[in-house]
Design a protein around this motif. Structure first.
Motif, PDB file in Angstrom:
ATOM      1  N   GLY A 325       0.825  -1.197   0.000  1.00 32.04           N
ATOM      2  CA  GLY A 325       0.000   0.000   0.000  1.00 32.04           C
ATOM      3  C   GLY A 325       0.859   1.247   0.000  1.00 32.04           C
ATOM      4  N   GLN A 326       0.346   2.290  -0.608  1.00 31.72           N
ATOM      5  CA  GLN A 326       1.054   3.570  -0.651  1.00 31.72           C
ATOM      6  C   GLN A 326       0.117   4.649  -0.128  1.00 31.72           C
ATOM      7  N   LEU A 327       0.455   5.201   1.016  1.00 34.19           N
ATOM      8  CA  LEU A 327      -0.340   6.246   1.629  1.00 34.19           C
ATOM      9  C   LEU A 327       0.468   7.538   1.668  1.00 34.19           C
ATOM     10  N   PRO A 328      -0.173   8.672   1.937  1.00 35.04           N
ATOM     11  CA  PRO A 328       0.592   9.918   1.977  1.00 35.04           C
ATOM     12  C   PRO A 328       1.770   9.880   2.939  1.00 35.04           C
ATOM     13  N   GLN A 329       1.662   9.080   4.003  1.00 32.98           N
ATOM     14  CA  GLN A 329       2.721   9.042   5.009  1.00 32.98           C
ATOM     15  C   GLN A 329       3.861   8.087   4.656  1.00 32.98           C
ATOM     16  N   GLY A 330       3.585   7.071   3.798  1.00 37.68           N
ATOM     17  CA  GLY A 330       4.620   6.102   3.480  1.00 37.68           C
ATOM     18  C   GLY A 330       4.047   4.834   2.872  1.00 37.68           C
ATOM     19  N   PHE A 331       4.873   3.785   2.840  1.00 39.53           N
ATOM     20  CA  PHE A 331       4.498   2.505   2.243  1.00 39.53           C
ATOM     21  C   PHE A 331       4.331   1.447   3.329  1.00 39.53           C
ATOM     22  N   VAL A 332       3.424   0.489   3.048  1.00 40.46           N
ATOM     23  CA  VAL A 332       3.255  -0.670   3.927  1.00 40.46           C
ATOM     24  C   VAL A 332       3.160  -1.916   3.062  1.00 40.46           C
ATOM     25  N   GLN A 333       3.556  -3.050   3.639  1.00 37.42           N
ATOM     26  CA  GLN A 333       3.405  -4.318   2.928  1.00 37.42           C
ATOM     27  C   GLN A 333       2.850  -5.366   3.867  1.00 37.42           C
ATOM     28  N   ASN A 334       1.892  -6.146   3.347  1.00 42.80           N
ATOM     29  CA  ASN A 334       1.310  -7.242   4.108  1.00 42.80           C
ATOM     30  C   ASN A 334       2.245  -8.441   4.171  1.00 42.80           C
ATOM     31  N   MET A 335       1.957  -9.313   5.116  1.00 34.71           N
ATOM     32  CA  MET A 335       2.672 -10.586   5.251  1.00 34.71           C
ATOM     33  C   MET A 335       2.645 -11.335   3.920  1.00 34.71           C
ATOM     34  N   PRO A 336       3.814 -11.699   3.338  1.00 32.56           N
ATOM     35  CA  PRO A 336       3.825 -12.422   2.064  1.00 32.56           C
ATOM     36  C   PRO A 336       3.363 -13.875   2.171  1.00 32.56           C
ATOM     37  N   ALA A 337       3.710 -14.563   3.252  1.00 37.03           N
ATOM     38  CA  ALA A 337       3.358 -15.981   3.390  1.00 37.03           C
ATOM     39  C   ALA A 337       1.847 -16.117   3.523  1.00 37.03           C
ATOM     40  N   THR A 338       1.235 -16.861   2.610  1.00 39.65           N
ATOM     41  CA  THR A 338      -0.218 -16.904   2.534  1.00 39.65           C
ATOM     42  C   THR A 338      -0.852 -17.429   3.831  1.00 39.65           C
ATOM     43  N   GLY A 339      -0.319 -18.518   4.368  1.00 31.67           N
ATOM     44  CA  GLY A 339      -0.890 -19.084   5.585  1.00 31.67           C
ATOM     45  C   GLY A 339      -0.819 -18.126   6.759  1.00 31.67           C
ATOM     46  N   GLU A 340       0.324 -17.476   6.937  1.00 33.06           N
ATOM     47  CA  GLU A 340       0.482 -16.540   8.043  1.00 33.06           C
ATOM     48  C   GLU A 340      -0.377 -15.292   7.832  1.00 33.06           C
ATOM     49  N   TYR A 341      -0.480 -14.863   6.563  1.00 30.47           N
ATOM     50  CA  TYR A 341      -1.380 -13.741   6.266  1.00 30.47           C
ATOM     51  C   TYR A 341      -2.807 -14.084   6.693  1.00 30.47           C
ATOM     52  N   GLN A 342      -3.273 -15.278   6.357  1.00 30.43           N
ATOM     53  CA  GLN A 342      -4.635 -15.682   6.695  1.00 30.43           C
ATOM     54  C   GLN A 342      -4.831 -15.693   8.213  1.00 30.43           C
ATOM     55  N   ARG A 343      -3.832 -16.161   8.936  1.00 32.83           N
ATOM     56  CA  ARG A 343      -3.952 -16.182  10.404  1.00 32.83           C
ATOM     57  C   ARG A 343      -4.096 -14.767  10.946  1.00 32.83           C
ATOM     58  N   MET A 344      -3.281 -13.845  10.438  1.00 32.26           N
ATOM     59  CA  MET A 344      -3.320 -12.463  10.918  1.00 32.26           C
ATOM     60  C   MET A 344      -4.647 -11.794  10.555  1.00 32.26           C
ATOM     61  N   GLY A 349      -7.006  -8.397  13.006  1.00 32.77           N
ATOM     62  CA  GLY A 349      -6.068  -7.285  12.978  1.00 32.77           C
ATOM     63  C   GLY A 349      -5.629  -6.957  11.567  1.00 32.77           C
ATOM     64  N   LEU A 350      -4.635  -6.106  11.468  1.00 32.26           N
ATOM     65  CA  LEU A 350      -4.049  -5.769  10.178  1.00 32.26           C
ATOM     66  C   LEU A 350      -2.888  -6.711   9.902  1.00 32.26           C
ATOM     67  N   ALA A 351      -2.633  -6.976   8.622  1.00 31.64           N
ATOM     68  CA  ALA A 351      -1.628  -7.969   8.240  1.00 31.64           C
ATOM     69  C   ALA A 351      -0.309  -7.344   7.826  1.00 31.64           C
ATOM     70  N   VAL A 352      -0.111  -6.071   8.135  1.00 24.03           N
ATOM     71  CA  VAL A 352       1.126  -5.371   7.753  1.00 24.03           C
ATOM     72  C   VAL A 352       2.306  -5.886   8.569  1.00 24.03           C
ATOM     73  N   VAL A 353       3.428  -6.129   7.888  1.00 21.51           N
ATOM     74  CA  VAL A 353       4.628  -6.596   8.584  1.00 21.51           C
ATOM     75  C   VAL A 353       5.843  -5.715   8.326  1.00 21.51           C
ATOM     76  N   ARG A 354       5.774  -4.817   7.357  1.00 18.65           N
ATOM     77  CA  ARG A 354       6.914  -3.922   7.115  1.00 18.65           C
ATOM     78  C   ARG A 354       6.467  -2.738   6.264  1.00 18.65           C
ATOM     79  N   GLY A 355       7.355  -1.798   6.123  1.00 20.86           N
ATOM     80  CA  GLY A 355       7.054  -0.621   5.333  1.00 20.86           C
ATOM     81  C   GLY A 355       8.126   0.428   5.523  1.00 20.86           C
ATOM     82  N   ILE A 356       7.790   1.681   5.195  1.00 22.77           N
ATOM     83  CA  ILE A 356       8.751   2.767   5.395  1.00 22.77           C
ATOM     84  C   ILE A 356       7.983   4.081   5.448  1.00 22.77           C
ATOM     85  N   ALA A 357       8.343   4.935   6.414  1.00 20.26           N
ATOM     86  CA  ALA A 357       7.775   6.281   6.496  1.00 20.26           C
ATOM     87  C   ALA A 357       8.634   7.204   5.639  1.00 20.26           C
ATOM     88  N   LEU A 358       7.994   8.093   4.904  1.00 18.13           N
ATOM     89  CA  LEU A 358       8.705   8.945   3.958  1.00 18.13           C
ATOM     90  C   LEU A 358       9.268  10.182   4.643  1.00 18.13           C
TER      91      LEU A 358
END
Length: 449
Positions: A325-344, A349-358
């Protein structure tokens, strides 16, 4: 001369569908951070949604997308339940005043979804978010998945743009990349979606594929032109077997070299221009009346994780495993592993596991890089106005590069840094000169041509 340019400037660099690029995202961006960013979206922010379906019923060996092979529908059905849970969770954190202006279903193969599941997924989106009345709905389509019931479902969800991956119609090339798809199948899809009112059709072509020649590429382009698509994407095959292990199935000895790739790219571009398409950035072509061409002519062309776009939304919300995702504040990325994403997602909750503030410097360089990628130039006056505190350092970098580049890739034209005709094929390499993250060694990339 061309051979020397290719040797110097066709090295591995990012595709710059974002800046900073994904290898520089980090775990310091938490679900709590993302929740705060979502809550700050308001009536002044239009929103795009990207939904990722990470399943295919066959694995194309050229593909670098996050996907997996399945012949069973049960994993897809389970994934969709988690995806709908994430949609509800994210939608609850976004103000109803923020309007969705575009939805893109990608993968993987979203056309694997059963018709009722397509409708249920769109119903879920419309329940969770506020949609603009003229929202664009685009879907990546695999002709091998489609039937009349799915076409009808796609019409029911309001699809306005169909995107078809063709790559190359030559049987030898198709066998080498495990993508068997006849011209007749492809034409059937184009005819079916147009009969249901879809106003825009996009076709993807790849060059640089195993066993591909100028002649096979010419035939493929001619066949695609006979379908009269509104847009055509001409991508160079990105051979990244260290990232995507299934690409090791492609015999590297059968891949064209850099010079052959450049010849293929040049031939295909010439054929498309001769047919009346307008060049858009480094790898897209469109009919003059298409919204992408209109955006390019008016200086409103954008670039995001789907490539070139006319989408002007200030926020792109990624939904599904690995989505960015790309928001005005920065980027976020969801959990890539499908099984773990489904659990989250199923936990509510939200499935975000990393990103960067601009930072402000990130925003400035993102603007410069996007301008180079979209219109091969950027205005000193514009970046001074938008970034008064730190524009001068980037302007100085541009002036130094233009003055020192012995091959004439770029020039200073009045108050503008501009790529020359010689430099335009190497736009990614020129853009990389303004990338302060690239030197830290994170990430490996595909070649620039």
């Amino acid at each position: 001369m061309l051979n020397k340019l290719l040797q110097r400037y066709s090295g591995a660099v990012p595709r710059y569908t974002s800046y900073p690029t994904a290898p520089h995202f980090h775990e310091g961006i938490s679900p709590e951070t993302y929740q705060k960013w979502l809550s700050e979206l308001s009536a002044e922010h239009d929103v795009s949604l990207y939904l990722h379906v990470p399943y295919c019923d066959r694995l194309c060996w050229f593909c670098a997308c996050h996907t997996k092979h399945t012949l069973k529908y049960e994993p897809i059905a389970q994934y969709l339940e988690a995806l709908k849970r994430e949609i509800a969770s994210v939608g609850a954190k976004v103000s109803p005043a923020a309007k969705v202006t575009a939805v893109h279903l990608g993968g993987g193969s979203p056309t694997m979804l059963r018709p009722d599941d397509m409708r249920a997924l769109m119903d879920c989106l419309r329940s969770a978010f506020s949609f603009a009345g003229d929202a664009e709905i685009s879907v990546e389509m695999d002709p091998n998945d489609l039937d009349e019931a799915r076409y009808d479902a796609l019409a029911d969800i309001g699809m306005t743009r169909a995107s078809l991956g063709v790559q190359d119609f030559d049987p030898l090339v198709q066998k080498a990349i495990n993508r068997l798809q006849t011209f007749e199948q492809t034409k059937g899809v184009v005819d079916a979606v147009r009969a249901r009112g879809v106003h825009s059709v996009n076709c993807d072509i790849l060059y640089g594929l195993p066993h591909q020649t100028l002649e096979t590429l010419r035939r493929t382009v001619d066949d695609i032109l006979s379908l009269s698509p509104d847009r055509i994407a001409l991508f160079g095959y990105a051979h990244v077997p260290w990232m995507k292990k299934h690409q090791t199935m492609i015999p590297e000895i059968a891949l064209p070299g850099v010079e052959q790739r450049f010849e293929q790219m040049t031939l295909a571009a010439e054929l498309l221009l001769t047919a009346g398409y307008e060049a858009i950035g480094i790898d897209h072509f469109a009919r003059s009346g298409d919204q992408l061409a209109v955006a390019a002519r008016s200086g409103k062309l954008r670039r995001n994780f789907q490539g070139y776009t006319d989408d002007a939304a200030e926020a792109l919300i990624g939904l599904g495993a690995s989505s960015i995702g790309q928001l005005p504040q920065g980027f976020v990325q969801n959990m890539p592993a499908t099984g773990e994403y489904q659990r989250m997602a199923e936990a509510g909750g939200l499935a975000v596991v990393r990103g960067i503030a601009l930072s402000e410097d990130d925003r400035l360089r993102a603007r410069v890089i996007e301008e180079i990628m979209c219109r091969f130039a950027f205005s000193f006056a514009d970046i001074r106005l938008a970034f008064p505190s730190n524009a001068e350092s980037v302007i100085a970098e541009a002036q130094l590069f233009a003055a020192s580049n012995r091959d004439g890739l770029c020039e200073i034209d009045g108050d503008e840094f501009r790529l020359t005709e010689t430099g335009k094929p190497f736009a990614r390499t020129v853009a990389a000169r303004f990338d302060t993250y690239l030197s830290n060694g994170k990430g490996r990339h595909s070649i620039a041509v």
